[in-house]
Write an enzyme that holds these catalytic residues in place. Structure first.
Site, PDB file in Angstrom:
ATOM      1  N   ASP A 147       0.869  -1.177   0.000  1.00 36.80           N
ATOM      2  CA  ASP A 147       0.000   0.000   0.000  1.00 36.80           C
ATOM      3  C   ASP A 147       0.906   1.228   0.000  1.00 36.80           C
ATOM      4  O   ASP A 147       1.719   1.405   0.906  1.00 36.80           O
ATOM      5  CB  ASP A 147      -0.903  -0.027   1.243  1.00 36.80           C
ATOM      6  CG  ASP A 147      -1.875   1.135   1.265  1.00 36.80           C
ATOM      7  OD1 ASP A 147      -2.002   1.829   0.239  1.00 36.80           O
ATOM      8  OD2 ASP A 147      -2.497   1.354   2.322  1.00 36.80           O
TER       9      ASP A 147
ATOM     10  N   ASP B 270      -3.154   2.381  -5.904  1.00 40.91           N
ATOM     11  CA  ASP B 270      -1.913   2.381  -5.113  1.00 40.91           C
ATOM     12  C   ASP B 270      -1.793   1.170  -4.195  1.00 40.91           C
ATOM     13  O   ASP B 270      -1.081   1.208  -3.200  1.00 40.91           O
ATOM     14  CB  ASP B 270      -1.798   3.681  -4.308  1.00 40.91           C
ATOM     15  CG  ASP B 270      -2.693   3.691  -3.082  1.00 40.91           C
ATOM     16  OD1 ASP B 270      -3.810   3.153  -3.169  1.00 40.91           O
ATOM     17  OD2 ASP B 270      -2.278   4.223  -2.046  1.00 40.91           O
ATOM     18  N   GLU B 271      -2.509   0.097  -4.516  1.00 41.99           N
ATOM     19  CA  GLU B 271      -2.431  -1.112  -3.676  1.00 41.99           C
ATOM     20  C   GLU B 271      -2.360  -2.343  -4.558  1.00 41.99           C
ATOM     21  O   GLU B 271      -2.945  -2.366  -5.640  1.00 41.99           O
ATOM     22  CB  GLU B 271      -3.710  -1.256  -2.847  1.00 41.99           C
ATOM     23  CG  GLU B 271      -3.778  -0.432  -1.603  1.00 41.99           C
ATOM     24  CD  GLU B 271      -5.113  -0.654  -0.902  1.00 41.99           C
ATOM     25  OE1 GLU B 271      -5.389  -1.777  -0.471  1.00 41.99           O
ATOM     26  OE2 GLU B 271      -5.891   0.308  -0.827  1.00 41.99           O
TER      27      GLU B 271
HETATM   28 MG   LIG Z   1      -2.405   4.044   0.083  1.00 44.22          MG
END
Ligand SMILES: [Mg+2]
Length: 422
Positions: free
Chosen positions: A32, A129-130
């Site tokens: 993350d 974003d993961e």
């Molecule tokens: Mg994040």
């Protein structure tokens, strides 16, 4: 005696193959990125590093929300999802960046995925974003899971100047939880014998899938921590919540068998062609067929969650001479009207060209439209859309038409102009 030994051997021997690997033996890594949008802005403008940066809608408008806040801004209580006027009140001296250029973040996201593939082919990008990585059986190449995670973090830092938090556990549920425990720049492993100690003291809302509403309902049963939920009689949970009750019991005990969903590689292009019932040089008929073809291609793109940048027209004349012309646009699209306009422009170019060469008015036998240079559609991913202006207004019409076609068949609805000659 001999047979017994062999049986024992087979019991302990587990081939390092993802397909045959027991689900309990998996090693799952969750990455993350830390304050992703804000960090990308800080990377672009180094003078903002270490300062409060808030990325989101236009702070002068009332309805905007925070998409990301840098860690110095979070110290003032600013967090993602918060209304911007409140963020402004809490941290008036922050630099507010309007989130406009989603392509910029998508590009960084695609660079991240490339790095993930250096470590394993089993990558599930989960949001911009993961991502989940199944790193079972990668030890020989990269060392222990901890060493692999450190290498991955270093590579992201060195290549993209971004920081991330990593969680490692035996399943996705625990890995995602682990990455959230020591943000920013964390590296957290939840081993099997730590599951209870780590999980039980946490508030139930920390579990993936349990939102505010569920928390409120559970609190009526006196369930506040994960430990409360784990020890709550599963039969009562099932009575109250049905199948969800069973799920709640499992996740409270750290059980999750969901696989890392590896997306198939992107198709290279998507297209349709149509041989006309009678050769023609009628521009209206050609336009109408191009619109139908563009609609079919766009619908397929949307179904697969793809968009493309290069539009190609194929045109076969009655003498079987076949020509193709392409045009590449800066922003990927799945809009039938955009594809149609480009295809039509390419057809006009060909017509003008044949006029220049004095080839006379040639009749057309076959038309084809295809879209290549494909990328995943940002709307179908889990990226929250901060502003309506990102949205192509016609898209609602396209999606409504898609729904009608799904239900009543491909011929149930069409653009009027495309019906004339089809
Ligand atoms: Mg994040």
């Amino acid at each position: 005696m001999k047979i017994n030994r062999l049986e024992g051997y087979f019991e302990t021997f587990k081939p390092a193959n993802l397909l045959t690997m027991n689900m309990k033996d998996r090693i799952i890594l969750h990455v993350d990125m830390d304050a992703f949008f804000a960090s990308v802005e800080q990377k672009e403008r180094p003078w903002l590093k270490g300062k409060p940066v808030i990325v989101g809608g236009d702070p002068r408008k009332r309805h905007g929300v925070v998409s990301a806040a840098s860690y110095p801004a979070r110290k003032y209580g600013v967090e993602a999802g918060m209304p911007l006027p409140l963020a402004r009140k809490l941290c008036p001296h922050a630099t507010f960046v309007i989130l406009r250029d989603i392509e910029k973040y998508s590009y960084v996201s695609s660079q991240l995925v490339k790095i993930f593939y250096h470590f394993t082919p089993a990558v599930e990008p989960f949001s911009i974003d993961e991502a989940f990585l199944d790193i079972t059986g990668c030890q020989r190449l990269f060392g222990t899971p901890h060493q692999l995670a450190q290498k991955l973090k270093n590579e992201i830092r060195n290549e993209l100047e971004l920081s991330c938090s990593v969680g490692i556990a035996s399943n996705k549920l625990l890995a995602k939880l682990a990455s959230s425990l020591n943000k920013p720049n964390g590296l957290t492993i939840i081993s099997k014998d730590q599951i209870k100690n780590t999980l039980y003291p946490l508030k139930v809302g920390k579990l993936w899938g349990i939102g505010e509403k569920t928390c409120n309902v559970l609190s009526k049963f006196g369930i506040r921590t994960v430990g409360d939920l784990a020890s709550f009689p599963v039969e009562v949970l099932k009575d109250q919540f049905g199948k969800v009750g069973e799920y709640l019991h499992l996740i409270a005990n750290g059980v999750d068998d969901s696989p890392v969903l590896v997306k198939s590689p992107l198709e290279k292009s998507m297209g349709h062609e149509h041989t006309l019932p009678k050769d023609t040089n009628d521009p209206d008929e050609i336009s109408s067929v191009l619109l139908s073809l563009s609609s079919m291609v766009a619908r397929r793109l949307r179904r697969k969650g793809l968009q493309g940048r290069t539009i190609t027209l194929k045109l076969r004349y009655s003498d079987f001479v076949t020509l193709t012309r392409s045009e590449t646009i800066p922003k990927p699209t799945d809009s039938e009207h955009k594809i149609y306009r480009l295809a039509k422009g390419l057809a006009s170019g060909l017509k003008a060209q044949s006029a220049c060469l004095d080839l006379g008015i040639r009749k057309v036998r076959l038309l084809g439209v295809s879209v290549s240079n494909l990328v995943r559609d940002r709307f179908s991913s889990q990226i929250p859309l901060p502003f309506p202006e990102f949205y192509d207004q016609k898209r609602d019409v396209y999606l409504a038409m898609d729904k009608i076609k799904d239900r009543f068949g491909e011929d149930s609805i069409a653009w009027a102009i495309s019906l004339i000659f089809w």
